[in-house]
Design a protein around this motif. Structure first.
Motif, short mmCIF file in Angstrom:
data_model
loop_
_atom_site.label_atom_id
_atom_site.label_comp_id
_atom_site.label_asym_id
_atom_site.label_seq_id
_atom_site.Cartn_x
_atom_site.Cartn_y
_atom_site.Cartn_z
N PRO A 105 66.54 1.55 -55.90
CA PRO A 105 67.75 0.75 -56.09
C PRO A 105 68.66 1.34 -57.17
N GLN A 106 68.08 1.88 -58.22
CA GLN A 106 68.86 2.48 -59.29
C GLN A 106 69.62 3.71 -58.79
N TRP A 107 68.95 4.52 -57.97
CA TRP A 107 69.61 5.69 -57.39
C TRP A 107 70.79 5.26 -56.52
N CYS A 108 70.60 4.21 -55.74
CA CYS A 108 71.68 3.71 -54.88
C CYS A 108 72.87 3.21 -55.70
N GLU A 109 72.59 2.68 -56.86
CA GLU A 109 73.66 2.17 -57.74
C GLU A 109 74.61 3.28 -58.17
N THR A 110 74.08 4.48 -58.37
CA THR A 110 74.88 5.55 -58.96
C THR A 110 75.35 6.59 -57.95
N PHE A 111 74.79 6.58 -56.73
CA PHE A 111 75.14 7.61 -55.77
C PHE A 111 76.48 7.30 -55.09
N ASP A 112 77.25 8.35 -54.79
CA ASP A 112 78.56 8.18 -54.16
C ASP A 112 78.43 8.26 -52.64
N PHE A 113 78.32 7.13 -52.01
CA PHE A 113 78.19 7.09 -50.55
C PHE A 113 79.53 7.33 -49.85
N SER A 114 80.62 7.23 -50.59
CA SER A 114 81.94 7.38 -49.97
C SER A 114 82.18 8.79 -49.45
N ALA A 115 81.38 9.74 -49.87
CA ALA A 115 81.54 11.12 -49.43
C ALA A 115 81.02 11.35 -48.01
N TYR A 116 80.43 10.32 -47.40
CA TYR A 116 79.78 10.49 -46.10
C TYR A 116 80.34 9.52 -45.06
N ASP A 117 80.31 9.95 -43.81
CA ASP A 117 80.77 9.10 -42.71
C ASP A 117 79.65 8.20 -42.20
N ILE A 118 78.42 8.72 -42.22
CA ILE A 118 77.27 7.97 -41.73
C ILE A 118 76.10 8.16 -42.69
N VAL A 119 75.39 7.06 -42.95
CA VAL A 119 74.19 7.09 -43.79
C VAL A 119 73.01 6.67 -42.92
N VAL A 120 72.00 7.51 -42.85
CA VAL A 120 70.82 7.23 -42.04
C VAL A 120 69.65 6.89 -42.95
N ASP A 121 69.10 5.70 -42.77
CA ASP A 121 67.97 5.22 -43.57
C ASP A 121 66.67 5.45 -42.81
N ALA A 122 65.92 6.47 -43.25
CA ALA A 122 64.61 6.76 -42.64
C ALA A 122 63.52 6.65 -43.71
N ILE A 123 63.69 5.70 -44.62
CA ILE A 123 62.71 5.48 -45.69
C ILE A 123 61.96 4.17 -45.43
N ASP A 124 60.85 3.99 -46.14
CA ASP A 124 60.07 2.76 -45.93
C ASP A 124 59.92 1.92 -47.20
N ASP A 125 60.59 2.31 -48.27
CA ASP A 125 60.54 1.53 -49.51
C ASP A 125 61.52 0.36 -49.40
N MET A 126 60.99 -0.87 -49.40
CA MET A 126 61.83 -2.02 -49.11
C MET A 126 62.93 -2.28 -50.13
N PRO A 127 62.66 -2.26 -51.44
CA PRO A 127 63.76 -2.46 -52.39
C PRO A 127 64.89 -1.45 -52.21
N ALA A 128 64.53 -0.20 -51.90
CA ALA A 128 65.55 0.82 -51.68
C ALA A 128 66.34 0.55 -50.40
N LYS A 129 65.66 0.10 -49.35
CA LYS A 129 66.35 -0.21 -48.10
C LYS A 129 67.36 -1.34 -48.30
N VAL A 130 66.97 -2.34 -49.04
CA VAL A 130 67.87 -3.47 -49.31
C VAL A 130 69.07 -3.00 -50.14
N ALA A 131 68.81 -2.18 -51.14
CA ALA A 131 69.90 -1.65 -51.96
C ALA A 131 70.87 -0.82 -51.13
N LEU A 132 70.35 -0.03 -50.22
CA LEU A 132 71.20 0.76 -49.33
C LEU A 132 72.12 -0.14 -48.51
N ALA A 133 71.57 -1.22 -48.01
CA ALA A 133 72.37 -2.15 -47.22
C ALA A 133 73.54 -2.70 -48.03
N HIS A 134 73.28 -2.99 -49.28
CA HIS A 134 74.34 -3.54 -50.14
C HIS A 134 75.41 -2.50 -50.48
#
Length: 212
Positions: A92-121
């Motif tokens: 979740p902390q990594w998701c807070e600081t990463f710049d997702f705006s640089a990408y057109d599509i984000v693919v979630d192929a991870i299984d860590d639930m807190p990280a998956k939820v943070a990605l959604a947000h």
């Protein structure tokens, strides 16, 4: 000639693939096959993120896993020249600081639930996610639906619960399978986990090319 048969299938829409910027999070049993599919289909701007190394127990399902001990993203980068590699644990902390705006599509192929939820947000508007491919044997049962309409998949159920708990109100597609678990322990079959990755790739390609 390399992409001639893909071009025959996609027509003029193929020209969108080399321009698309794809971020692939997790390159294990699901993500590795998604990566291979994306590269072979003509997506050129791909960034992969993972922190893990290959282990012997990965060899039943993960591309590159013959190189035990290698950092996954760096070894896969050597297999697929041009792919950008980021060695990092997705939290979740990594998701807070990463710049997702640089990408057109984000693919979630991870299984860590807190990280998956943070990605959604942080990236729901461009997110395509994977639920659980473990403990299953039949790839023909794989489906893709809104995260809120997934069913029969324990990881997807947990995902929905945690999203609601976190106050998430958005929507995004999820690849899942309602097939009942075939074992209690850690079991996996590349025919399913690989098919999850290929289904993710199909969803990415269809989104880029605006094909339903």
């Amino acid at each position: 000639m390399r992409y001639s048969r893909v071009k025959s299938l996609l027509g003029d829409a193929f020209s969108q693939l080399p321009q698309a910027r794809v971020l692939l999070l997790g390159v294990g049993g699901v993500g590795g096959f998604c990566l291979d599919c994306l590269v072979r289909t003509g997506v050129e701007d791909i960034t992969i993120v993972d922190f893990d190394t290959f282990e012997e127990s990965n060899q039943n399902r993960q591309i590159g896993s013959d190189n035990v001990g290698a950092v996954k993203v760096h070894y896969l980068q050597s297999l697929y020249p041009g792919v950008k590699a980021i060695e990092a644990k997705i939290t979740p902390q990594w998701c807070e600081t990463f710049d997702f705006s640089a990408y057109d599509i984000v693919v979630d192929a991870i299984d860590d639930m807190p990280a998956k939820v943070a990605l959604a947000h942080h990236a729901a508007d461009k997110l395509i996610s994977s639920a659980g491919g473990a403990k299953k044997l039949d790839p023909t049962q794989i489906e893709m639906a809104s995260v809120w309409k997934t069913h029969g998949d324990p990881l997807a159920k947990k995902f929905r619960y945690e999203l609601k708990k976190s106050g998430f109100k958005g929507d995004f597609p999820v690849v899942f399978s309602p097939e009942a678990s075939k074992c209690k322990d850690l079991g996996s079959f590349v025919g399913v986990t690989g098919a999850f990755g290929l289904t993710l790739c199909s969803a990415v390609v269809r989104k880029i090319c605006a094909i339903s």
